[in-house]
Design an enzyme around this catalytic site. Structure first.
Site, short mmCIF file in Angstrom:
data_model
loop_
_atom_site.label_atom_id
_atom_site.label_comp_id
_atom_site.label_asym_id
_atom_site.label_seq_id
_atom_site.Cartn_x
_atom_site.Cartn_y
_atom_site.Cartn_z
N ASP A 58 0.83 -1.22 0.00
CA ASP A 58 0.00 0.00 0.00
C ASP A 58 0.86 1.27 0.00
OD1 ASP A 58 -2.10 -1.81 0.29
OD2 ASP A 58 -2.22 -1.55 2.45
N GLY A 135 -11.50 -8.12 8.94
CA GLY A 135 -12.92 -8.43 8.84
C GLY A 135 -13.86 -7.46 9.52
N ASN A 170 -16.85 1.34 4.68
CA ASN A 170 -15.73 1.02 5.55
C ASN A 170 -14.68 2.13 5.43
OD1 ASN A 170 -14.25 -0.43 7.40
ND2 ASN A 170 -13.35 -1.81 5.90
N ALA A 171 -14.35 2.76 6.56
CA ALA A 171 -13.49 3.94 6.56
C ALA A 171 -12.01 3.54 6.60
CB ALA A 171 -13.83 4.84 7.74
N ASP A 173 -8.42 3.24 3.55
CA ASP A 173 -7.89 3.59 2.22
C ASP A 173 -8.15 5.05 1.84
OD1 ASP A 173 -7.21 0.95 2.23
OD2 ASP A 173 -8.34 0.39 0.46
N SER A 190 -13.61 0.59 1.05
CA SER A 190 -13.15 -0.76 0.77
C SER A 190 -14.32 -1.71 0.96
CB SER A 190 -12.02 -1.13 1.73
OG SER A 190 -11.69 -2.50 1.60
N PHE A 191 -14.72 -2.39 -0.11
CA PHE A 191 -15.83 -3.34 -0.08
C PHE A 191 -17.10 -2.65 0.45
CE2 PHE A 191 -12.45 -5.99 -1.13
CZ PHE A 191 -12.89 -7.25 -1.45
N TRP A 192 -17.97 -3.39 1.13
CA TRP A 192 -19.27 -2.88 1.54
C TRP A 192 -19.91 -2.12 0.36
CZ3 TRP A 192 -15.88 -4.31 5.27
CH2 TRP A 192 -16.42 -5.05 6.34
N GLU A 228 -11.69 -0.99 -3.92
CA GLU A 228 -11.07 -0.25 -2.82
C GLU A 228 -9.92 0.61 -3.34
OE1 GLU A 228 -9.61 -3.04 0.03
OE2 GLU A 228 -8.40 -4.13 -1.41
#
Length: 339
Positions: A58, A135, A170-171, A173, A190-192, A228
């Site tokens: 990253d 997760g 999702n908080a 990135d 990211s996702f969700w 993401e």
């Protein structure tokens, strides 16, 4: 809601459990129009030659006022690296030598912090970074600033935004972007339900109190939400949203790939080369795995004296993650490609 798989679950494995491998990389041909949309692969160049301490995950890079480079990456207390020429890299300590206790409510006491975004603005360095656990949707983005960017010189500026099961995102990135009017924004997600955008207060670098809206920029409802690592980059009067699709953090089995969409407005809508909205799963492929280069992604884009540059991580056959750097070009239709 059932939590989708969280791609950061194997980040520490990728960083710390696989031995260093030698890299001798040769360029291959690139289609000048870049890649097609969907899963079709084009021929891509290997990462450009980098040397020294190139084990990263990253990565985010900024150019310093002295013309050197400063890189921040995922890891315990946020590792830093420096380079004088964008080729040879050396370790430069960590952002928080004494730890970051204000993050431990989100990390279950762990020291690993994720996906930093580093930039130099208004005479100081800004670092947005994530705190979470495998997760979990209980995540947070924090801000730090520094006059020099050196290890131990950073000041905690506090929480910017967090998430829980009470919201649909999702908080993690984060990426700071400044629009053509000078307004500051933060992309993240990211996702969700995907990639989000919030307005920041340029005076503080924290979330705007007058415009608290959370805007949606991209999602993949038919792919388990696998999008993401957003980065918004302004080029030629348009805004380009770069994201990573699919699976990170599985070593050589990673399927990460870099995608992009474009908009006339920083708030969207972003569409791909075929006109499909990124909020409907669209995206034009810029870079994907090829040969011994696996799962390239978590990209950053910087402007340099020799043109635009794409920075990312990738996995070698061994499963180790390394720094990738390529030049970024723009075709006649205004779409980016790597070379």
């Amino acid at each position: 809601m059932t939590a989708p798989p969280h791609p950061a679950r194997r980040r520490l494995f990728a960083l710390f459990t696989v031995p260093l491998v030698a890299a001798g990389l040769t360029l291959i041909a690139l289609h000048p129009a870049g890649a097609a949309t969907g899963t079709t692969l084009a021929a891509y160049p290997n990462p450009g030659v980098v040397t020294g301490d190139t084990r990263v995950h990253d990565p985010s890079v900024t150019k310093t006022p002295a013309g050197t480079y400063l890189l921040a990456a995922t890891g315990n207390n946020l590792p830093l690296k420096t380079s004088t020429d964008r080729t040879a890299w050396r370790n430069a300590g960590v952002v928080w030598p004494g730890g970051a206790p204000w993050t431990t409510a989100y990390t279950a006491g762990g020291a690993a912090l994720w996906a930093p975004d580093i930039s130099y603005r208004n005479g100081r360095y800004y670092l947005y970074y994530s705190a979470s656990t495998f997760g979990s949707q209980r995540s947070a983005i924090f801000l730090a600033t520094s006059p020099t960017g050196a290890s131990g010189s950073w000041t905690n500026q506090g929480l910017v935004i967090d998430s829980s099961t009470a919201v649909d995102y999702n908080a993690i990135d984060p990426n700071l972007v400044v629009d053509a009017a000078g307004q500051w924004w933060l992309t993240f997600g990211s996702f969700w339900s995907g990639i989000k955008l919030i307005r920041l207060d340029p005076a503080t670098g924290r979330r705007s109190t007058t415009d608290p809206a959370v805007r949606s920029l991209a999602s993949r409802p038919s792919a388990n939400g696998a999008v993401e690592a957003p980065v918004v980059y302004r080029h030629g009067g348009a805004y380009y949203l770069f994201v990573s699709f699919d699976a990170c953090c599985r070593g050589a089995a990673s399927t990460y790939r870099v995608m992009v969409g474009r908009s006339a407005s920083i708030t969207g809508p972003y569409t791909d080369r075929n006109g499909t909205a990124l909020t409907a799963g669209g995206g034009t492929q810029v870079l994907a795995g090829h040969g011994a280069i696996h799962g390239p992604g978590h990209q950053a884009v910087i402007a340099d004296t020799d043109g635009d540059v794409l920075v990312y991580h990738y996995y070698a056959d061994s499963g180790a993650s390394f720094l990738g750097i390529n030049r970024l070009g723009w075709d006649s239709a205004g779409w980016p490609y790597v070379y």
